[in-house]
Design a protein around this motif. Structure first.
Motif, PDB file in Angstrom:
ATOM      1  N   SER A 123       0.835  -1.203   0.000  1.00  0.00           N
ATOM      2  CA  SER A 123       0.000   0.000   0.000  1.00  0.00           C
ATOM      3  C   SER A 123       0.870   1.253   0.000  1.00  0.00           C
ATOM      4  O   SER A 123       1.768   1.393   0.837  1.00  0.00           O
ATOM      5  CB  SER A 123      -0.922   0.000   1.229  1.00  0.00           C
ATOM      6  N   GLU A 124       0.593   2.168  -0.909  1.00  0.00           N
ATOM      7  CA  GLU A 124       1.371   3.400  -1.003  1.00  0.00           C
ATOM      8  C   GLU A 124       0.884   4.466  -0.026  1.00  0.00           C
ATOM      9  O   GLU A 124       1.517   5.513   0.102  1.00  0.00           O
ATOM     10  CB  GLU A 124       1.317   3.942  -2.429  1.00  0.00           C
ATOM     11  N   ILE A 125      -0.240   4.228   0.643  1.00  0.00           N
ATOM     12  CA  ILE A 125      -0.787   5.196   1.595  1.00  0.00           C
ATOM     13  C   ILE A 125      -1.213   4.469   2.865  1.00  0.00           C
ATOM     14  O   ILE A 125      -1.364   3.255   2.892  1.00  0.00           O
ATOM     15  CB  ILE A 125      -1.995   5.963   1.011  1.00  0.00           C
ATOM     16  N   ASN A 126      -1.404   5.244   3.941  1.00  0.00           N
ATOM     17  CA  ASN A 126      -1.980   4.714   5.175  1.00  0.00           C
ATOM     18  C   ASN A 126      -3.505   4.865   5.109  1.00  0.00           C
ATOM     19  O   ASN A 126      -4.008   5.896   4.668  1.00  0.00           O
ATOM     20  CB  ASN A 126      -1.456   5.475   6.390  1.00  0.00           C
ATOM     21  N   LEU A 127      -4.205   3.836   5.568  1.00  0.00           N
ATOM     22  CA  LEU A 127      -5.668   3.847   5.510  1.00  0.00           C
ATOM     23  C   LEU A 127      -6.271   3.576   6.886  1.00  0.00           C
ATOM     24  O   LEU A 127      -5.666   2.892   7.717  1.00  0.00           O
ATOM     25  CB  LEU A 127      -6.175   2.773   4.539  1.00  0.00           C
ATOM     26  N   MET A 128      -7.447   4.126   7.117  1.00  0.00           N
ATOM     27  CA  MET A 128      -8.216   3.783   8.307  1.00  0.00           C
ATOM     28  C   MET A 128      -9.681   3.608   7.912  1.00  0.00           C
ATOM     29  O   MET A 128     -10.136   4.167   6.898  1.00  0.00           O
ATOM     30  CB  MET A 128      -8.082   4.848   9.398  1.00  0.00           C
ATOM     31  N   SER A 129     -10.395   2.828   8.702  1.00  0.00           N
ATOM     32  CA  SER A 129     -11.803   2.594   8.404  1.00  0.00           C
ATOM     33  C   SER A 129     -12.641   3.805   8.811  1.00  0.00           C
ATOM     34  O   SER A 129     -12.256   4.587   9.691  1.00  0.00           O
ATOM     35  CB  SER A 129     -12.302   1.352   9.155  1.00  0.00           C
ATOM     36  N   LYS A 130     -13.775   3.945   8.187  1.00  0.00           N
ATOM     37  CA  LYS A 130     -14.678   5.041   8.510  1.00  0.00           C
ATOM     38  C   LYS A 130     -15.223   4.906   9.931  1.00  0.00           C
ATOM     39  O   LYS A 130     -15.425   5.905  10.627  1.00  0.00           O
ATOM     40  CB  LYS A 130     -15.836   5.069   7.492  1.00  0.00           C
ATOM     41  N   ASP A 131     -15.425   3.668  10.376  1.00  0.00           N
ATOM     42  CA  ASP A 131     -15.917   3.435  11.741  1.00  0.00           C
ATOM     43  C   ASP A 131     -14.911   3.942  12.771  1.00  0.00           C
ATOM     44  O   ASP A 131     -15.294   4.563  13.770  1.00  0.00           O
ATOM     45  CB  ASP A 131     -16.180   1.947  11.966  1.00  0.00           C
ATOM     46  N   PRO A 144      -9.082  -2.067  10.940  1.00  0.00           N
ATOM     47  CA  PRO A 144      -9.333  -0.671  11.329  1.00  0.00           C
ATOM     48  C   PRO A 144      -8.241   0.270  10.842  1.00  0.00           C
ATOM     49  O   PRO A 144      -8.513   1.397  10.437  1.00  0.00           O
ATOM     50  CB  PRO A 144      -9.377  -0.728  12.868  1.00  0.00           C
ATOM     51  N   LEU A 145      -6.976  -0.190  10.901  1.00  0.00           N
ATOM     52  CA  LEU A 145      -5.842   0.598  10.414  1.00  0.00           C
ATOM     53  C   LEU A 145      -5.014  -0.248   9.457  1.00  0.00           C
ATOM     54  O   LEU A 145      -4.765  -1.432   9.728  1.00  0.00           O
ATOM     55  CB  LEU A 145      -4.944   1.044  11.574  1.00  0.00           C
ATOM     56  N   ILE A 146      -4.596   0.356   8.351  1.00  0.00           N
ATOM     57  CA  ILE A 146      -3.656  -0.286   7.437  1.00  0.00           C
ATOM     58  C   ILE A 146      -2.448   0.634   7.308  1.00  0.00           C
ATOM     59  O   ILE A 146      -2.567   1.767   6.835  1.00  0.00           O
ATOM     60  CB  ILE A 146      -4.298  -0.546   6.063  1.00  0.00           C
ATOM     61  N   LEU A 147      -1.311   0.150   7.791  1.00  0.00           N
ATOM     62  CA  LEU A 147      -0.079   0.934   7.775  1.00  0.00           C
ATOM     63  C   LEU A 147       0.678   0.626   6.494  1.00  0.00           C
ATOM     64  O   LEU A 147       1.172  -0.495   6.313  1.00  0.00           O
ATOM     65  CB  LEU A 147       0.774   0.607   9.001  1.00  0.00           C
ATOM     66  N   GLY A 148       0.753   1.606   5.609  1.00  0.00           N
ATOM     67  CA  GLY A 148       1.387   1.420   4.313  1.00  0.00           C
ATOM     68  C   GLY A 148       2.821   1.908   4.283  1.00  0.00           C
ATOM     69  O   GLY A 148       3.481   2.095   5.319  1.00  0.00           O
ATOM     70  N   GLN A 149       3.313   2.164   3.070  1.00  0.00           N
ATOM     71  CA  GLN A 149       4.714   2.537   2.884  1.00  0.00           C
ATOM     72  C   GLN A 149       5.137   3.800   3.647  1.00  0.00           C
ATOM     73  O   GLN A 149       6.273   3.855   4.133  1.00  0.00           O
ATOM     74  CB  GLN A 149       5.007   2.702   1.388  1.00  0.00           C
ATOM     75  N   PRO A 150       4.296   4.849   3.780  1.00  0.00           N
ATOM     76  CA  PRO A 150       4.741   6.022   4.556  1.00  0.00           C
ATOM     77  C   PRO A 150       5.157   5.658   5.979  1.00  0.00           C
ATOM     78  O   PRO A 150       6.194   6.116   6.473  1.00  0.00           O
ATOM     79  CB  PRO A 150       3.507   6.936   4.537  1.00  0.00           C
ATOM     80  N   TYR A 151       4.347   4.812   6.647  1.00  0.00           N
ATOM     81  CA  TYR A 151       4.688   4.400   8.015  1.00  0.00           C
ATOM     82  C   TYR A 151       5.874   3.432   8.018  1.00  0.00           C
ATOM     83  O   TYR A 151       6.776   3.531   8.855  1.00  0.00           O
ATOM     84  CB  TYR A 151       3.481   3.745   8.683  1.00  0.00           C
ATOM     85  N   ILE A 152       5.891   2.498   7.069  1.00  0.00           N
ATOM     86  CA  ILE A 152       6.965   1.507   7.002  1.00  0.00           C
ATOM     87  C   ILE A 152       8.318   2.177   6.799  1.00  0.00           C
ATOM     88  O   ILE A 152       9.311   1.827   7.452  1.00  0.00           O
ATOM     89  CB  ILE A 152       6.678   0.504   5.859  1.00  0.00           C
ATOM     90  N   MET A 153       8.369   3.173   5.912  1.00  0.00           N
ATOM     91  CA  MET A 153       9.631   3.858   5.637  1.00  0.00           C
ATOM     92  C   MET A 153      10.066   4.705   6.829  1.00  0.00           C
ATOM     93  O   MET A 153      11.249   4.776   7.164  1.00  0.00           O
ATOM     94  CB  MET A 153       9.481   4.738   4.388  1.00  0.00           C
ATOM     95  N   THR A 154       9.112   5.362   7.481  1.00  0.00           N
ATOM     96  CA  THR A 154       9.458   6.253   8.595  1.00  0.00           C
ATOM     97  C   THR A 154       9.992   5.470   9.785  1.00  0.00           C
ATOM     98  O   THR A 154      10.940   5.898  10.450  1.00  0.00           O
ATOM     99  CB  THR A 154       8.226   7.068   9.026  1.00  0.00           C
ATOM    100  N   THR A 155       9.384   4.312  10.083  1.00  0.00           N
ATOM    101  CA  THR A 155       9.797   3.537  11.253  1.00  0.00           C
ATOM    102  C   THR A 155      10.855   2.486  10.931  1.00  0.00           C
ATOM    103  O   THR A 155      11.339   1.811  11.839  1.00  0.00           O
ATOM    104  CB  THR A 155       8.585   2.813  11.874  1.00  0.00           C
TER     105      THR A 155
END
Length: 398
Positions: free
Chosen positions: A241-249, A305-316
């Motif tokens: 995933s190229e972006i971080n995603l979260m659910s609407k709930d 509920p949360l999907i941690l994509g490349q932005p989070y993976i690269m930062t951490t």
């Protein structure tokens, strides 16, 4: 121009070597090859900088088109829009500071430049300086009186993270003098703002361990305490995933600030286009002692509920390790590299580690094939006993 071309051709001519008539390849002096590589790298870097510059200018124009140039009034509202547009397009803090002067009316531009020179490239220092400078004509500014009135108001019905976020939002809008007067009591004020049940949970976590009694004065301890009492959220780390995603709930539950006019869309693995509900900038994610802010896009339905994509993976700088027993561990690091957390992500007895396709074999076939008339002919009689062999074959397969 003609002479320059001739010189350049002559320079290239010196690079070639060997006898081409004999079919030998072209050779290049190592120092010349290194020079060309450096030149190519420089050109690529320049193209990248040009693209970033063009994007930043485009974003600045979008801000001015949306809310006009800054005229010294309503600085808080102006900065919210400015920061939202810049961060959604990943413009650096340094560029945000440098471009802000161009978003102001000519009459105050020199004054803005003097603030820029004083604050350097730090957006946090620059934005605080702007708020202190133009607070008198800021309609959205929170005064000390309004802030203390909000603290004393009962029944806020806010969860711990919501309360912390609102407290910090209002506190950040106070003038520098007001902050200095309230700073010694900041932790106590936060506890006063909490409802009774939340106070009972927070007080034991905020006791000063270096003293026999009293509360800590370290604000970071408040952030840690809020993180400890919040219910953890299950997240998926998705390297694709190229972006971080979260659910609407989850968004509705936490109520982070959201931008509904982000202009982004998502294209999933089967190449279909999906709509995004909104974008939440600067959402704080904490795993153990490692906490950082990330931008998240909100989607109506997500598998987690949360999907941690490349932005989070690269930062951490996430690292994963799989052991011989099938268990897997992950390690994340803080941005400054001083903190690291390692945790189990797959236990040894997880179902994904089983060595067969099905947990149980398929049910045994107990009846052979019969024709539509359900009558046995000579061929049926000849094949008696085949059913038993078929049953045995099925057992062997599974």
């Amino acid at each position: 121009m003609e002479n320059e071309n001739k010189n350049f051709e002559g320079f290239l001519g010196e690079v070639s070597g060997g006898e081409s008539s004999k079919g030998q390849g072209m050779h290049m002096d190592p120092s010349i090859a290194s020079l060309f590589q450096a030149f190519l790298l420089l050109m690529q870097q320049q193209q990248s900088n040009d693209r970033k510059e063009a994007l930043a200018t485009k974003v600045l124009q979008a801000v001015v088109n949306k809310i006009d140039q800054f005229d010294g009034k309503n600085i808080s509202r102006y900065l919210r829009c400015y920061v939202r547009e810049m961060e959604l397009n990943r413009v650096s803090e340094k560029k945000m500071v440098a471009l802000f002067g161009l978003a102001t009316i000519p009459e105050i531009r020199n004054h803005i430049t003097s603030i820029t020179d004083r604050c350097g490239n730090s957006w946090e220092d620059f934005s605080h300086a702007l708020k202190d400078e133009y607070f008198l004509e800021d309609a959205d500014r929170v005064t000390k009186k309004l802030f203390l009135g909000w603290i004393e108001r009962p029944n806020k019905n806010l969860q711990a993270t919501e309360l912390l976020r609102e407290f910090e939002r209002q506190y950040s809008q106070l003038s520098k003098v007001e902050k200095l007067t309230l700073e010694p009591n900041k932790v106590d004020l936060f506890l006063q703002a909490a409802d009774g049940e939340l106070q009972e949970k927070l007080e034991p976590l905020l006791e000063d361990k270096e003293k026999d009694e009293g509360l800590t004065t370290k604000w970071k301890n408040v952030e840690d305490a809020v993180g400890d009492i919040e219910e953890p959220i299950v997240a998926l780390v998705d390297h694709g995933s190229e972006i971080n995603l979260m659910s609407k709930d989850l968004y509705k539950k936490q109520k982070w600030p959201i931008d509904m006019e982000h202009g982004w869309a998502i294209r999933v693995a089967n190449n279909t286009r999906g709509e995004l509900y909104g974008a939440c900038p600067d959402v704080k994610i904490r795993i153990g002692d490692v906490a950082m802010e990330q931008h998240f896009f909100v989607q109506d339905t997500t598998s987690y509920p949360l999907i941690l994509g490349q932005p989070y993976i690269m930062t951490t700088c996430i690292e994963t390790k799989i052991l011989d027993d099938g268990s897997a561990y992950a390690r994340v690091r803080s941005e400054d590299g001083r903190k690291a957390v390692q945790f189990l992500i797959v236990p040894p007895n997880h179902e994904r580690n089983r060595d067969r396709l099905r947990e149980k074999p398929l049910p045994k076939i107990v009846e052979g094939f019969k024709d539509f008339g359900e009558q046995e002919d000579e061929s049926d009689m000849d094949n008696e006993g085949d059913d038993d062999e078929l049953d045995k074959d099925v057992e062997d397969i599974f």
